[in-house]
Every structure is written in C-alpha cells, then in structure tokens.
Design an enzyme around this catalytic site. Structure first.
Site, mmCIF file in Angstrom:
data_model
loop_
_atom_site.group_PDB
_atom_site.id
_atom_site.type_symbol
_atom_site.label_atom_id
_atom_site.label_comp_id
_atom_site.label_asym_id
_atom_site.label_seq_id
_atom_site.Cartn_x
_atom_site.Cartn_y
_atom_site.Cartn_z
ATOM 1 N N VAL A 119 0.839 -1.210 0.000
ATOM 2 C CA VAL A 119 0.000 0.000 0.000
ATOM 3 C C VAL A 119 0.868 1.252 0.000
ATOM 4 C CG1 VAL A 119 -1.658 1.329 1.364
ATOM 5 C CG2 VAL A 119 -1.966 -1.135 1.087
ATOM 6 N N GLY A 120 1.861 1.297 0.878
ATOM 7 C CA GLY A 120 2.708 2.488 0.975
ATOM 8 C C GLY A 120 3.424 2.796 -0.328
ATOM 9 N N HIS A 151 -2.288 -13.220 1.606
ATOM 10 C CA HIS A 151 -3.724 -13.249 1.331
ATOM 11 C C HIS A 151 -3.985 -14.209 0.167
ATOM 12 C CE1 HIS A 151 -3.530 -9.394 3.557
ATOM 13 N NE2 HIS A 151 -4.671 -9.838 4.041
ATOM 14 N N TRP A 167 -7.530 -23.389 -0.064
ATOM 15 C CA TRP A 167 -7.987 -23.512 1.318
ATOM 16 C C TRP A 167 -9.502 -23.323 1.416
ATOM 17 C CZ3 TRP A 167 -4.064 -19.882 4.300
ATOM 18 C CH2 TRP A 167 -2.784 -20.429 4.176
ATOM 19 N N ARG A 225 -15.531 -12.530 -1.492
ATOM 20 C CA ARG A 225 -14.618 -11.437 -1.170
ATOM 21 C C ARG A 225 -14.664 -10.390 -2.282
ATOM 22 N NH1 ARG A 225 -14.793 -13.793 2.912
ATOM 23 N NH2 ARG A 225 -13.100 -14.526 4.266
ATOM 24 N N LYS A 285 -7.563 -2.256 14.563
ATOM 25 C CA LYS A 285 -7.977 -1.288 13.535
ATOM 26 C C LYS A 285 -9.180 -0.470 13.996
ATOM 27 C CE LYS A 285 -4.864 -1.796 10.374
ATOM 28 N NZ LYS A 285 -3.992 -0.643 10.052
ATOM 29 N N THR A 309 -11.343 -2.480 1.305
ATOM 30 C CA THR A 309 -11.694 -3.874 1.180
ATOM 31 C C THR A 309 -10.419 -4.707 0.973
ATOM 32 O OG1 THR A 309 -13.204 -5.342 0.040
ATOM 33 C CG2 THR A 309 -11.995 -3.795 -1.351
ATOM 34 N N ASN A 310 -10.534 -6.004 0.653
ATOM 35 C CA ASN A 310 -9.339 -6.831 0.408
ATOM 36 C C ASN A 310 -8.538 -6.246 -0.758
ATOM 37 O OD1 ASN A 310 -10.906 -8.529 2.141
ATOM 38 N ND2 ASN A 310 -9.773 -10.289 1.390
ATOM 39 N N TYR A 345 -6.591 -8.372 14.868
ATOM 40 C CA TYR A 345 -6.287 -7.304 13.896
ATOM 41 C C TYR A 345 -7.444 -6.319 13.827
ATOM 42 C CZ TYR A 345 -5.152 -5.316 9.288
ATOM 43 O OH TYR A 345 -4.865 -4.469 8.239
ATOM 44 N N SER A 394 -9.400 -1.615 7.679
ATOM 45 C CA SER A 394 -9.676 -2.820 6.888
ATOM 46 C C SER A 394 -11.159 -3.154 6.989
ATOM 47 C CB SER A 394 -8.852 -3.972 7.452
ATOM 48 O OG SER A 394 -9.391 -5.206 7.036
ATOM 49 N N SER A 395 -11.669 -3.846 5.980
ATOM 50 C CA SER A 395 -13.090 -4.224 6.019
ATOM 51 C C SER A 395 -13.380 -5.280 7.086
ATOM 52 C CB SER A 395 -13.539 -4.739 4.651
ATOM 53 O OG SER A 395 -12.770 -5.860 4.265
ATOM 54 N N CYS A 396 -12.337 -5.881 7.679
ATOM 55 C CA CYS A 396 -12.600 -6.884 8.720
ATOM 56 C C CYS A 396 -13.007 -6.263 10.052
ATOM 57 C CB CYS A 396 -11.402 -7.811 8.908
ATOM 58 S SG CYS A 396 -9.997 -7.000 9.631
HETATM 59 O O1 GFB Z 1 -7.261 -13.450 1.750
HETATM 60 P P1 GFB Z 1 -7.467 -14.295 2.944
HETATM 61 O O2 GFB Z 1 -6.266 -14.939 3.534
HETATM 62 O O3 GFB Z 1 -8.121 -13.449 4.116
HETATM 63 O O4 GFB Z 1 -8.514 -15.474 2.587
HETATM 64 P P2 GFB Z 1 -9.583 -12.983 4.619
HETATM 65 C C1 GFB Z 1 -9.682 -15.228 1.876
HETATM 66 C C2 GFB Z 1 -10.393 -16.539 1.593
HETATM 67 O O5 GFB Z 1 -9.633 -17.268 0.633
HETATM 68 C C3 GFB Z 1 -10.576 -17.460 2.805
HETATM 69 C C4 GFB Z 1 -9.491 -18.614 1.056
HETATM 70 O O6 GFB Z 1 -11.848 -18.072 2.722
HETATM 71 C C5 GFB Z 1 -9.483 -18.510 2.580
HETATM 72 O O7 GFB Z 1 -9.762 -19.749 3.189
HETATM 73 N N1 GFB Z 1 -8.298 -19.202 0.461
HETATM 74 C C6 GFB Z 1 -8.305 -20.212 -0.467
HETATM 75 C C7 GFB Z 1 -7.021 -18.899 0.716
HETATM 76 N N2 GFB Z 1 -7.069 -20.587 -0.768
HETATM 77 C C8 GFB Z 1 -6.232 -19.775 -0.047
HETATM 78 C C9 GFB Z 1 -4.826 -19.700 0.038
HETATM 79 O O8 GFB Z 1 -4.071 -20.443 -0.587
HETATM 80 N N3 GFB Z 1 -4.321 -18.721 0.875
HETATM 81 C C10 GFB Z 1 -5.131 -17.871 1.575
HETATM 82 N N4 GFB Z 1 -4.577 -16.915 2.354
HETATM 83 N N5 GFB Z 1 -6.482 -17.962 1.518
HETATM 84 C C11 GFB Z 1 -8.105 -11.313 5.889
HETATM 85 C C12 GFB Z 1 -7.939 -10.960 7.338
HETATM 86 O O9 GFB Z 1 -9.191 -12.170 5.869
HETATM 87 O O10 GFB Z 1 -8.434 -10.214 5.076
HETATM 88 C C13 GFB Z 1 -7.185 -9.735 7.554
HETATM 89 O O11 GFB Z 1 -7.405 -12.083 8.011
HETATM 90 C C14 GFB Z 1 -7.563 -8.632 6.600
HETATM 91 O O12 GFB Z 1 -7.384 -9.333 8.866
HETATM 92 C C15 GFB Z 1 -7.632 -9.107 5.187
HETATM 93 O O13 GFB Z 1 -8.796 -8.067 6.967
HETATM 94 C C16 GFB Z 1 -8.092 -8.040 4.232
HETATM 95 O O14 GFB Z 1 -10.277 -12.147 3.607
HETATM 96 O O15 GFB Z 1 -10.368 -14.154 5.129
#
Ligand code: GFB
Length: 310
Positions: free
Chosen positions: A16-17, A180, A203, A210, A141, A165-166, A137, A108-110
C-alpha cells in the site's frame, strides 16, 4: 495539500505504501518523507516522538501495519493486536502533538461484524461480534478509528479514517503461509504449471465471497480523500462488487494457463462468509475505482514473473 506539502508516508515499503508514493509522485507531490523499519520502529514511542519533532510533517498517511492473510491472522493474534495498536497510538498521538494538518488512517473491512447485512455500511461498525480468525487485527484497527475520532473531537484535528476492502497488487506478499488469497493462488497455479503438477490445493470450501481492489486504485482513493474528505465518520473504499473464492480461483487459473485440477483443503478456515462494502459514500464524494479484477490479476502476474519471489 500543495505540491510542496511535506507528506510522511508511514509504511512506504509495503504494497500500500509504495502505491501511495507512486500516486503522489505522479500527481506532482515532491516533498515526501519516509523511513524504513531499521531507521524508525513505529512501535517504539520515543523513536516516533523524536522523528515527528525533527521532521514536522504537515500531512501523514498511516499505511504502516502488521498485515497478513487468514492463516497469519489466526496464528499470531498477539502480534497483530500489539504491533498495530502501538503503531497507531504512537503515530496518531505524535501527529497531534506536532500539529499535523491532516492525517489519514487506513483500516480494513474486517472491522465489521461477521454477520453484517450486505453490502456493509459504515454505520454497521460495532453492531455485532467479529470474525474470530481476524479478531485481534480488527480490534486494533477499530481502535485506530476511535483514536482519530476522539482526537478530532477533543483537539479539533483533521484526522480521517478509510476502510479498504481486500487489496491486491504489485509488491504483495507471496509467502504461502502469511499471504492473502490472491497472491497465494497466483503462486500456487504458477508453480503447478511450471512443475507439471496435477492439482492445486485451495484452502476452505471456496464458498466465501470477497471483494478485491487493486492497490493503485486504493492509493488514488486515499489521495482523493485527503484532498476532498474531512468528516468524523470512517469511509469505505472498495469496488462494490464481490466474487466467490472458488470463482476467483478459476480466473487466476485461466490467466496463468494452468490445466490441472483444483482441490479443496477443508482443514483450513473459510473465515467470514461475506464482506462486501457499501461504497455509496465514496461514490458521493466523487471517487470510483478504474481497474477491474481480471486486468489487475494479469498485471500482478506479469510483475510476479520478474519479482524476487521467482
Ligand atoms: O485473503 P485471505 O487470507 O483473508 O482469505 P480474509 C480469503 C479466503 O480465501 C478465505 C481462502 O476463505 C481462505 O480460506 N483461500 C483459499 C485462501 N485458498 C487460499 C490460500 O491459498 N491462501 C489464503 N490466504 N487464503 C483477511 C484478514 O481475511 O483479510 C485480515 O485475516 C484482513 O485481517 C484481510 O482483513 C483483508 O479475507 O479471510
């Protein structure tokens, strides 16, 4: 803000920065200041006080944070809450003490309740329980938003908060444990294609929804808000469009040209079922995103191919 305004970008080396620096420079802002982590540790109060007293920035964008994907958030909650609280408290307090003209805090949207009605309006904050995988987190925030709100109320400072958002983009983290979903999928499909693997593991169930915003759009929105927004309420930044993770994986698979199967690892968490932001406040201020998802993924994949992650 004038082109010669002294602007401190906290977290300039991050995804982001670095996008904020690109955007500010492209608009002609040239008096930008930043410090890397080994020059200034924002979790250390004294270091932050000395930096602000010496540099006296006029504007501050707080994009420094400990961030990560679902697994990192769920596994290291103490680090996520401690580091983020310390960074926010130190920077926001020093900005007030040193008469910063305007500060933008990024959340963050979380921050919103796990079961919020969709799309999520700004006023849904603190109306329900948080998603457990990123509660630490989110709490940090939320505190950042409240710091800006209460310093504004008591000291009449122009400190604003935006909730992206993400995000995804160049300079993202492609470490498969801490990243992510989007960088993880890009890396997994690429490596499976190169190595001729028959399947890629995704996963969770693939059912969560999202919303994804390209980081250069986010940076543009931030500068726009610094120039045009001065309200107490935090404001959402997103596209207003979301996608099933299972469908996202098919787009990434096509962009990369992988021909094997996708399998689900159901031992990994899904996280919150949906977090689509209501962006009507942002649109009414006059900003809208320009980079669509597939185009953004192609740009990131091109960048990834010549990055340090290869
Ligand atoms: O992007 P992500 O890690 O974070 O995961 P969140 C989003 C979705 O993608 C979840 C799935 O349902 C994961 O289970 N997913 C599928 C995967 N395959 C993968 C993979 O290989 N890696 C990852 N990382 N996910 C974060 C928050 O939540 O979003 C933070 O933990 C922050 O605090 C960020 O708010 C924007 O969207 O679930």
């Amino acid at each position: 803000m004038d082109k010669q305004s002294k602007i401190y970008i906290a977290g300039h080396n991050g995804m982001v920065g670095s996008a904020l620096v690109r955007n500010l420079e492209s608009k002609g802002y040239y008096n930008l200041i930043f410090r890397s982590l080994n020059e200034l540790d924002l979790t250390r109060q004294k270091e932050v006080e000395i930096f602000f007293e010496q540099e006296k920035p006029e504007y501050v964008i707080l994009a420094a944070a400990k961030v990560g994907g679902i697994y990192a958030n769920n596994t290291f909650p103490a680090e996520f809450i401690y580091d983020n609280l310390m960074i926010e408290a130190n920077v926001i307090h020093s900005a007030y003490k040193n008469k910063v003209k305007k500060l933008l805090f990024l959340g963050s949207s979380c921050i919103y309740p796990k079961m919020s009605p969709q799309p999520i309006k700004e006023e849904y904050l603190l109306t329900g329980s948080l998603e457990s995988t990123n509660e630490a987190y989110a709490m940090a925030k939320i505190t950042g938003i409240e710091l800006c709100k209460f310093y504004r109320k008591q000291y009449e400072v122009d400190f604003i908060s935006a909730m992206p958002t993400n995000l995804y983009g160049i300079n993202d983290n492609f470490n498969l444990e801490t990243s992510h979903v989007l960088p993880a999928l890009i890396r997994k499909f690429h490596e499976a294609k190169i190595n001729g693997e028959k399947e890629v593991v995704m996963w969770g169930t693939g059912n969560p929804m999202r919303e994804f915003l390209y980081v250069d759009d986010l940076a543009d929105a931030c500068i726009y808000l610094l120039e045009n927004y001065s309200k107490e309420s935090h404001i959402n930044i997103g596209t207003g469009v979301d996608i099933r993770i299972g469908d996202l994986s098919k787009i990434v698979k096509n962009v990369i040209g992988y021909e094997g199967e996708i399998v689900n690892d159901l031992t990994k968490p899904d996280g919150t079922p949906r977090k689509l932001l209501d962006v009507s406040a942002l649109h009414s201020v006059g900003w809208k995103h320009t980079i669509e998802l597939e185009e953004g993924i192609k740009t990131v994949y091109d960048w990834f191919l010549s990055s340090k992650w290869m």
